[in-house]
Design an enzyme around this catalytic site. Structure first.
Site, PDB file in Angstrom:
ATOM      1  N   ARG A  77      -0.349  12.805  10.326  1.00 31.70           N
ATOM      2  CA  ARG A  77       0.892  13.320  10.528  1.00 31.70           C
ATOM      3  C   ARG A  77       1.231  14.739   9.865  1.00 31.70           C
ATOM      4  O   ARG A  77       0.737  14.638   8.677  1.00 31.70           O
ATOM      5  CB  ARG A  77       1.972  12.439  10.415  1.00 31.70           C
ATOM      6  CG  ARG A  77       1.929  11.204  11.318  1.00 31.70           C
ATOM      7  CD  ARG A  77       3.436  10.406  11.183  1.00 31.70           C
ATOM      8  NE  ARG A  77       2.949   9.582  12.314  1.00 31.70           N
ATOM      9  CZ  ARG A  77       3.522   7.950  12.195  1.00 31.70           C
ATOM     10  NH1 ARG A  77       3.867   7.599  11.182  1.00 31.70           N
ATOM     11  NH2 ARG A  77       3.382   7.506  13.320  1.00 31.70           N
ATOM     12  N   ARG A 106       9.710   2.855  11.274  1.00 26.76           N
ATOM     13  CA  ARG A 106      10.373   2.375  10.304  1.00 26.76           C
ATOM     14  C   ARG A 106      11.909   2.045  10.672  1.00 26.76           C
ATOM     15  O   ARG A 106      12.521   2.738  11.601  1.00 26.76           O
ATOM     16  CB  ARG A 106      10.756   3.422   9.003  1.00 26.76           C
ATOM     17  CG  ARG A 106      10.993   4.719   9.510  1.00 26.76           C
ATOM     18  CD  ARG A 106      11.079   5.656   8.348  1.00 26.76           C
ATOM     19  NE  ARG A 106       9.596   6.075   8.182  1.00 26.76           N
ATOM     20  CZ  ARG A 106       9.134   7.228   7.783  1.00 26.76           C
ATOM     21  NH1 ARG A 106      10.006   8.228   7.654  1.00 26.76           N
ATOM     22  NH2 ARG A 106       7.941   7.560   7.584  1.00 26.76           N
ATOM     23  N   ASP A 119       0.795  -1.324  -0.002  1.00 27.82           N
ATOM     24  CA  ASP A 119       0.056   0.016   0.185  1.00 27.82           C
ATOM     25  C   ASP A 119       0.854   1.241   0.151  1.00 27.82           C
ATOM     26  O   ASP A 119       0.150   2.327  -0.373  1.00 27.82           O
ATOM     27  CB  ASP A 119      -1.070   0.051   1.247  1.00 27.82           C
ATOM     28  CG  ASP A 119      -0.310  -0.249   2.662  1.00 27.82           C
ATOM     29  OD1 ASP A 119       0.932  -0.365   2.620  1.00 27.82           O
ATOM     30  OD2 ASP A 119      -0.838  -0.246   3.587  1.00 27.82           O
ATOM     31  N   ASP A 136       4.000  -1.171  11.244  1.00 23.26           N
ATOM     32  CA  ASP A 136       3.684   0.067  11.011  1.00 23.26           C
ATOM     33  C   ASP A 136       3.106   0.792  12.261  1.00 23.26           C
ATOM     34  O   ASP A 136       2.350   0.103  12.902  1.00 23.26           O
ATOM     35  CB  ASP A 136       2.647   0.065   9.934  1.00 23.26           C
ATOM     36  CG  ASP A 136       2.306   1.536   9.327  1.00 23.26           C
ATOM     37  OD1 ASP A 136       2.926   1.813   8.140  1.00 23.26           O
ATOM     38  OD2 ASP A 136       1.626   2.164   9.967  1.00 23.26           O
TER      39      ASP A 136
HETATM   40  C1  MIC Z   1       4.220   6.335   8.101  1.00 20.28           C
HETATM   41  O1  MIC Z   1       3.206   6.692   8.271  1.00 20.28           O
HETATM   42  O2  MIC Z   1       5.074   7.187   8.592  1.00 20.28           O
HETATM   43  C2  MIC Z   1       4.699   5.148   7.742  1.00 20.28           C
HETATM   44  C3  MIC Z   1       5.155   5.293   6.403  1.00 20.28           C
HETATM   45  O3  MIC Z   1       3.360   4.253   7.523  1.00 20.28           O
HETATM   46  C4  MIC Z   1       5.487   4.456   8.741  1.00 20.28           C
HETATM   47  C5  MIC Z   1       5.867   3.204   8.297  1.00 20.28           C
HETATM   48  C6  MIC Z   1       7.187   3.411   7.298  1.00 20.28           C
HETATM   49  O4  MIC Z   1       7.860   3.993   7.338  1.00 20.28           O
HETATM   50  O5  MIC Z   1       7.310   2.368   6.331  1.00 20.28           O
HETATM   51  C7  MIC Z   1       4.741   4.066  10.090  1.00 20.28           C
HETATM   52  O6  MIC Z   1       4.014   4.662  10.618  1.00 20.28           O
HETATM   53  O7  MIC Z   1       5.292   3.314  10.814  1.00 20.28           O
HETATM   54 FE1  SF4 Z   2       0.005   4.847   5.408  1.00 20.87          FE
HETATM   55 FE2  SF4 Z   2       1.418   5.526   7.466  1.00 20.87          FE
HETATM   56 FE3  SF4 Z   2      -0.009   7.314   5.969  1.00 20.87          FE
HETATM   57 FE4  SF4 Z   2      -1.223   5.318   7.397  1.00 20.87          FE
HETATM   58  S1  SF4 Z   2       0.047   6.935   8.313  1.00 20.87           S
HETATM   59  S2  SF4 Z   2      -1.688   6.275   5.382  1.00 20.87           S
HETATM   60  S3  SF4 Z   2       0.126   3.617   7.110  1.00 20.87           S
HETATM   61  S4  SF4 Z   2       1.754   6.349   5.276  1.00 20.87           S
END
Ligand code: MIC
Ligand code: SF4
Length: 652
Positions: free
Chosen positions: A383, A540, A66, A121
């Site tokens: 975020r 991550r 995804d 995640d």
């Molecule tokens: C994110 O929202 O920052 C991610 C990308 O989903 C990360 C995972 C990743 O860095 O692959 C997360 O939230 O753990």
């Molecule tokens: Fe994907 Fe992370 Fe964004 Fe959720 S917060 S949509 S898992 S990149």
């Protein structure tokens, strides 16, 4: 004794102790389910492969694709093929690209009340909306869980959040979690599980519960959860999964370590301002701010309700000419529902000029749709860290889909109550279209499965044991709340390199200092200094793996975020905190630091460790928050090195 729901589920999965210990002590938990996504999954499965097992040992494990969906080169597509072949070889479900965002699909098709779920995640807690303990962790911890090993984590405190009253029209679960962030901040949930209860909790629709649990990650919480009740049952029924329902809830009148109370009736639409999810104000306080982009989607808010309410707000109108409005259905199921429903939701959205994206993370992780320079983007995501959108100077606000759609229509930040249109309650359908043909179940004939490993997939780096003396220069000194997006950026350019550590390490900490990787090489590695809540945000493990690859031996900070701390230990980087926080002020980049007899000191688990700054001629006392188990991992050079060392002992 009366127990919270958290304690009930933890007790039922506890393998390290006869009963739950006091908060802070490390516990080992049996893991029922795991999930991975493609950006963390490749590394997790490379690590699982290196353990030499034939099959996974969990009840249910799902590999999702995804994140890395922009295929601008061969890299992401290579990773997808590898993941599909790994799933077939070891017995996992494989959710194909196009099937949706892991947290949306997992709650629809796999989550089970009362079970444990570990996901690579940080938003794995979304499934807490079903009454499960769902936690985020690094890929290596998932690999260990797949191998049947317990998941170790500090015993959390439990915050009981009593919800009373009922949400007013146009106020949503997003506003509840933004209120939590306003009160508790991005550090407030650290070392804690957030358990919601009370009449107000029962009044909340399931989609709101998922949003609240999802964004509990932004509080720094280990996880969040709701009791499983009739609403949970109705949701599972709508997914043809009523057999998975379990009546799990806290005992009436049980105790909690900490208390919060929110009267839902008093809430109004809220918004997080740039660049932290806890920078929360009322929407009306920033109303009128011109915007260039609005986005509804991400694992936080991309449900049937979220798209439905957006379509309702935009019905028979067109998005403001100065705004680009993107919409992401969280899963194929949601996509199909809006395409088939009687309100013609999809048709309304197309009519409005919304830019409809495939079911994936997309703009949330900077995979396309970067906003214009210096502009404002209002997103229903979780975020808003600086630069995460792909535009370094963009100003990202976080709000409900209602606020995003209202703002898209008006061209300025808008409280949906000020649109002057009647409120519409968009209910979840009684039955969703349930077709699982984009999920490939575990195959029975595993013997003939060949792993497909394209050129983007490089072998795992190996790291040596902790040396007797640790010395090196301060490579970088940072402030508070450094996120994993600072340490290891994501986005369309960097994410495709997740299975190639030498290549991705070139991006380590470049958002803080573009010369960091170069300096690591010139100075032969060293140590880094940070402030409070270091490593908050994502799970991550590349934020630990890449620094280790560049020669970072120790990270010394005021305090750590949970998942990042575990990842540092997994990769053999010594994590430490200052005993006297004022010492932080005296250290500068370039100072020469030494920990004499580091190995012996750590093996003897002293209360404090002496760190000498030879440049300044000072000694500092630091502590390393390690349990006995973690001490062994650090001494060996990380979890994989430790596992190998133990296996070699058996052979010898
Ligand atoms: C994110 O929202 O920052 C991610 C990308 O989903 C990360 C995972 C990743 O860095 O692959 C997360 O939230 O753990
Ligand atoms: Fe994907 Fe992370 Fe964004 Fe959720 S917060 S949509 S898992 S990149």
């Amino acid at each position: 004794m009366k127990q919270s729901l958290t304690h009930k589920i933890l007790s039922a999965h506890l393998v390290s102790h006869p009963s739950l210990p006091t908060p802070g002590e490390e516990i080992g938990l049996r893991i029922d389910q795991t999930l991975t996504q493609d950006a963390t999954g490749t590394m997790a499965y490379l690590q699982f492969e290196s353990m030499g097992l034939d099959a996974i040992k969990t009840k249910v494990s799902v590999s999702y694709v995804d994140h890395n969906m922009l295929q601008t080169g061969f890299e992401n597509a290579d990773d997808h093929q590898y993941l599909q072949s790994v799933a077939a070889k070891y017995g996992l479900f494989f959710s194909r690209p196009g099937n949706g965002i892991c947290h949306q699909v997992h709650r629809e098709r796999f989550g089970v009340p009362g079970d444990t779920l570990l996901g690579s995640d940080s938003h794995t807690p979304t499934c807490g909306g079903l009454g499960m303990i769902a936690m985020g962790a690094g890929g290596l911890d998932i690999a260990m869980a797949l191998a049947g090993q317990p998941f170790y984590t500090p015993m959390p405190k439990v915050i009981g959040v009593k919800l009373t009253g009922k949400l007013q029209d146009w106020v949503t679960g997003k506003d509840v979690i933004l209120e939590m962030l306003r009160r508790l901040t991005v550090k407030g949930g650290t070392g804690r599980i957030v358990e919601y209860y009370g009449e107000g909790a029962h009044n909340l629709p399931i989609a709101d519960r998922f949003t609240i649990c999802n964004m509990g990650a932004e509080l720094g919480a280990t996880t969040s959860l709701f009791p499983s009740d009739e609403t949970t049952l109705a949701f599972l029924k709508s997914q043809q999964r009523e057999a998975s329902w379990l009546d799990v809830k806290a005992d009436e009148g049980c105790g909690y370590d900490e208390h919060v109370e929110i009267n839902l009736s008093e809430l109004e639409p809220l918004i997080a301002q740039p660049h932290m999810p806890d920078n929360v104000v009322k929407v009306r306080e920033v109303a009128g701010t011109p915007i260039a982009q609005a986005c509804v989607g991400s694992c936080t808010n991309s449900s049937y309700h979220d798209l439905g309410i957006s379509a309702y707000i935009l019905k028979d109108k067109v998005v403001n000419p100065n705004v680009s409005f993107t919409l992401t259905p969280g899963s194929k199921q949601v996509f199909e529902m809006i395409a088939r429903d009687k309100d013609m939701t999809l048709a309304m959205l197309i009519r409005s000029g919304a830019r409809i994206l495939e079911s994936a993370c997309g703009p949330c992780i900077g995979m396309g749709q970067a906003p214009p320079s210096g502009s404002v983007s209002v997103r229903s995501f979780n975020r808003n860290f600086e630069g995460r959108s792909g535009t370094a100077d963009a100003k990202v606000y976080l709000a409900s889909p209602e606020t995003c759609a209202a703002s898209a229509l008006m061209g300025v930040i808008t409280d949906p109550r000020d649109l002057g249109i009647p409120f519409a309650s968009i209910q979840d359908p009684k039955e969703f279209f349930v077709v699982d043909d984009m999920v490939i179940p575990p195959v029975s004939d595993k013997a003939n499965v060949k792993l497909i490993r394209g050129p983007n997939i490089k072998p795992l780096p190996h790291f040596g044991a902790l040396p007797e003396n640790l010395s090196g220069k301060v490579l970088l000194k940072m402030g508070d709340n450094i996120t994993t997006d600072h340490i290891m950026p994501a986005g369309a350019k960097v994410l495709p390199l997740r299975s190639n550590i030498p290549a991705i390490s070139e991006f380590t900490l470049v958002r803080v200092d573009p010369d960091f990787p170069k300096r690591c090489k010139e100075w032969g590695g060293g140590m880094v200094i940070g402030g409070e809540n270091y490593g908050q945000g994502s799970s991550r493990e590349h934020a630990a793996l890449a620094p280790r690859y560049l020669g970072v031996t120790a990270v010394i900070v005021k305090s750590f975020a949970r998942i990042h701390l575990a990842n540092l230990i997994n990769f053999g980087i010594l994590p430490a905190t200052f005993v006297n926080v004022a010492d932080y002020d005296t250290i500068e980049q370039g100072d020469e630091l030494v920990i004499e007899n580091a190995r012996t000191q750590i093996a003897n688990h002293p209360e404090t460790i002496t760190l000498t700054n030879t440049t300044k001629g000072t000694n500092y006392q630091i502590t390393s928050p390690l349990t006995e188990r973690q001490r062994q991992l650090i001494l060996a050079g990380g979890t994989l090195a430790y596992a190998k060392q133990e296996a070699d002992k058996i052979v010898a």
